[in-house]
Design an enzyme around this catalytic site. Sequence first.
Site, mmCIF file in Angstrom:
data_model
loop_
_atom_site.group_PDB
_atom_site.id
_atom_site.type_symbol
_atom_site.label_atom_id
_atom_site.label_comp_id
_atom_site.label_asym_id
_atom_site.label_seq_id
_atom_site.Cartn_x
_atom_site.Cartn_y
_atom_site.Cartn_z
ATOM 1 N N GLY A 59 0.714 1.672 -4.224
ATOM 2 C CA GLY A 59 1.487 1.787 -5.461
ATOM 3 C C GLY A 59 0.715 2.360 -6.639
ATOM 4 O O GLY A 59 1.177 2.294 -7.778
ATOM 5 N N GLU A 86 -4.060 -0.295 5.126
ATOM 6 C CA GLU A 86 -3.587 -0.051 3.773
ATOM 7 C C GLU A 86 -4.633 -0.537 2.772
ATOM 8 O O GLU A 86 -4.695 -1.745 2.477
ATOM 9 C CB GLU A 86 -2.285 -0.819 3.517
ATOM 10 C CG GLU A 86 -1.142 -0.398 4.399
ATOM 11 C CD GLU A 86 0.211 -0.687 3.751
ATOM 12 O OE1 GLU A 86 1.001 0.241 3.634
ATOM 13 O OE2 GLU A 86 0.428 -1.832 3.332
ATOM 14 N N GLU A 144 0.319 -7.635 -0.257
ATOM 15 C CA GLU A 144 1.048 -8.332 -1.324
ATOM 16 C C GLU A 144 1.348 -9.764 -0.921
ATOM 17 O O GLU A 144 1.393 -10.660 -1.768
ATOM 18 C CB GLU A 144 2.330 -7.548 -1.672
ATOM 19 C CG GLU A 144 1.989 -6.286 -2.466
ATOM 20 C CD GLU A 144 2.985 -5.147 -2.348
ATOM 21 O OE1 GLU A 144 4.098 -5.362 -1.834
ATOM 22 O OE2 GLU A 144 2.631 -4.027 -2.773
ATOM 23 N N GLY A 152 5.652 2.956 1.112
ATOM 24 C CA GLY A 152 6.341 2.062 0.177
ATOM 25 C C GLY A 152 7.285 2.843 -0.719
ATOM 26 O O GLY A 152 8.383 3.239 -0.320
ATOM 27 N N GLY A 153 6.844 3.117 -1.946
ATOM 28 C CA GLY A 153 7.685 3.751 -2.968
ATOM 29 C C GLY A 153 8.438 4.985 -2.488
ATOM 30 O O GLY A 153 9.636 5.142 -2.771
ATOM 31 N N ASN A 181 8.697 0.749 3.897
ATOM 32 C CA ASN A 181 8.667 -0.640 3.417
ATOM 33 C C ASN A 181 9.343 -0.660 2.046
ATOM 34 O O ASN A 181 8.745 -0.247 1.059
ATOM 35 C CB ASN A 181 7.200 -1.097 3.340
ATOM 36 C CG ASN A 181 7.046 -2.462 2.680
ATOM 37 O OD1 ASN A 181 8.024 -3.176 2.479
ATOM 38 N ND2 ASN A 181 5.807 -2.814 2.350
ATOM 39 N N TRP A 182 10.576 -1.122 2.020
ATOM 40 C CA TRP A 182 11.339 -1.099 0.767
ATOM 41 C C TRP A 182 10.897 -2.176 -0.214
ATOM 42 O O TRP A 182 11.312 -2.182 -1.365
ATOM 43 C CB TRP A 182 12.836 -1.258 1.076
ATOM 44 C CG TRP A 182 13.481 0.022 1.517
ATOM 45 C CD1 TRP A 182 12.918 1.000 2.298
ATOM 46 C CD2 TRP A 182 14.799 0.470 1.203
ATOM 47 N NE1 TRP A 182 13.817 2.025 2.483
ATOM 48 C CE2 TRP A 182 14.992 1.720 1.825
ATOM 49 C CE3 TRP A 182 15.853 -0.066 0.464
ATOM 50 C CZ2 TRP A 182 16.176 2.447 1.722
ATOM 51 C CZ3 TRP A 182 17.039 0.654 0.372
ATOM 52 C CH2 TRP A 182 17.190 1.897 0.992
ATOM 53 N N LYS A 183 10.105 -3.149 0.261
ATOM 54 C CA LYS A 183 9.683 -4.276 -0.590
ATOM 55 C C LYS A 183 10.918 -4.933 -1.224
ATOM 56 O O LYS A 183 11.980 -4.940 -0.603
ATOM 57 C CB LYS A 183 8.658 -3.801 -1.627
ATOM 58 C CG LYS A 183 7.519 -3.009 -0.971
ATOM 59 C CD LYS A 183 6.353 -2.773 -1.849
ATOM 60 C CE LYS A 183 5.314 -1.975 -1.076
ATOM 61 N NZ LYS A 183 4.081 -1.795 -1.826
ATOM 62 N N SER A 222 0.251 4.857 -1.086
ATOM 63 C CA SER A 222 0.539 6.077 -1.840
ATOM 64 C C SER A 222 0.741 7.308 -0.956
ATOM 65 O O SER A 222 0.333 8.410 -1.323
ATOM 66 C CB SER A 222 -0.551 6.335 -2.893
ATOM 67 O OG SER A 222 -0.533 5.305 -3.860
ATOM 68 N N HIS A 231 1.079 -8.084 5.010
ATOM 69 C CA HIS A 231 0.976 -7.085 3.940
ATOM 70 C C HIS A 231 0.094 -7.663 2.836
ATOM 71 O O HIS A 231 0.148 -8.870 2.554
ATOM 72 C CB HIS A 231 2.366 -6.739 3.405
ATOM 73 C CG HIS A 231 2.339 -5.558 2.481
ATOM 74 N ND1 HIS A 231 1.917 -5.667 1.172
ATOM 75 C CD2 HIS A 231 2.633 -4.259 2.684
ATOM 76 C CE1 HIS A 231 1.971 -4.457 0.621
ATOM 77 N NE2 HIS A 231 2.403 -3.583 1.508
HETATM 78 P P1 PGA Z 1 3.112 2.610 -1.511
HETATM 79 O O1 PGA Z 1 3.167 1.231 -0.693
HETATM 80 O O2 PGA Z 1 3.472 3.709 -0.545
HETATM 81 O O3 PGA Z 1 4.155 2.448 -2.597
HETATM 82 O O4 PGA Z 1 1.737 2.758 -2.034
HETATM 83 C C1 PGA Z 1 2.714 1.146 0.625
HETATM 84 C C2 PGA Z 1 2.874 -0.263 1.131
HETATM 85 O O5 PGA Z 1 2.633 -1.210 0.380
HETATM 86 O O6 PGA Z 1 3.231 -0.487 2.313
#
Ligand code: PGA
Length: 257
Positions: free
Chosen positions: A180, A174, A106, A240-241, A17-19, A219, A104
């Site tokens: 993050g 999640e 967010e 994500g990251g 997930n590149w956001k 994470s 998600h």
């Molecule tokens: P993260 O994000 O790996 O940076 O914690 C995961 C996500 O939000 O899908």
Amino acid sequence: MPYRPRSPGLRPLVAGNWKMNGSRNDIDEAAKICSAVAGGEAGKAEIVICPPATLLMAMASSCNGSPVRFGGQDCHAEPSGAFTGDISAEMLKDAGASFVIVGHSERRRAHHETDKIVRAKATAALRAGLVAIICVGETRAEREAGGALPIVGGQLSGSIPENFSLERVVIAYEPVWAIGTGLTPTAQDVAEMHRFIRDRLNRHLPEPGGNVRILYGGSVKPANAGELMTVKNVDGALVGGASLTSAEFMAIAGVYR
Ligand code: PGA
């Protein structure tokens, strides 16, 4: 290429997930992932990259012919219309997506998406022929108050489309506090939650829930992927990251080699 699930066994899935990250300079990063996957570096895992919508078409065409699949990070519930700034599931499909992330945390938080909205988006994804990756997860306060299981149970029953084909739905657990932050739940907590989600799916769906892949996200890094991915009922990761660079992402996917 249409998504074809393997049945009856579950094929692990590692999705990036590149956001809101990445520019056209990063299209090469996707191409590197495609060649690593072609070289067998992800083993039996299915690999999906969910870049920002601006890069979807270019990335999907740069990886044409590769087994790597692409996805959106959100979609609108309607197929088209006067919804300025929104993108429909059909449009994502047209741009080369096979998957879409919905619900998600967010988006649940910053865009006030309720379970009802998430369910409408997941239903739209299935209507468009996409696989819906439906995200669920509790906040730190909810976990500390002992409410993680009921919160996730409520999100599951509220967000999963009714009368859907199990093969086109993926659940991503999640925990909001792990996204993050570098923090992760213990393997025991992940096992408890994934067992709970599996039981819920089995109980509430007409077909056995054993065919739904349940991803862990929050994470996930090369250093902890081995431990997290071998927990029972963890069928892959939503990253994500660590999905932004091909080397880190492939180090995670490499646990399935
Ligand atoms: P993260 O994000 O790996 O940076 O914690 C995961 C996500 O939000 O899908």
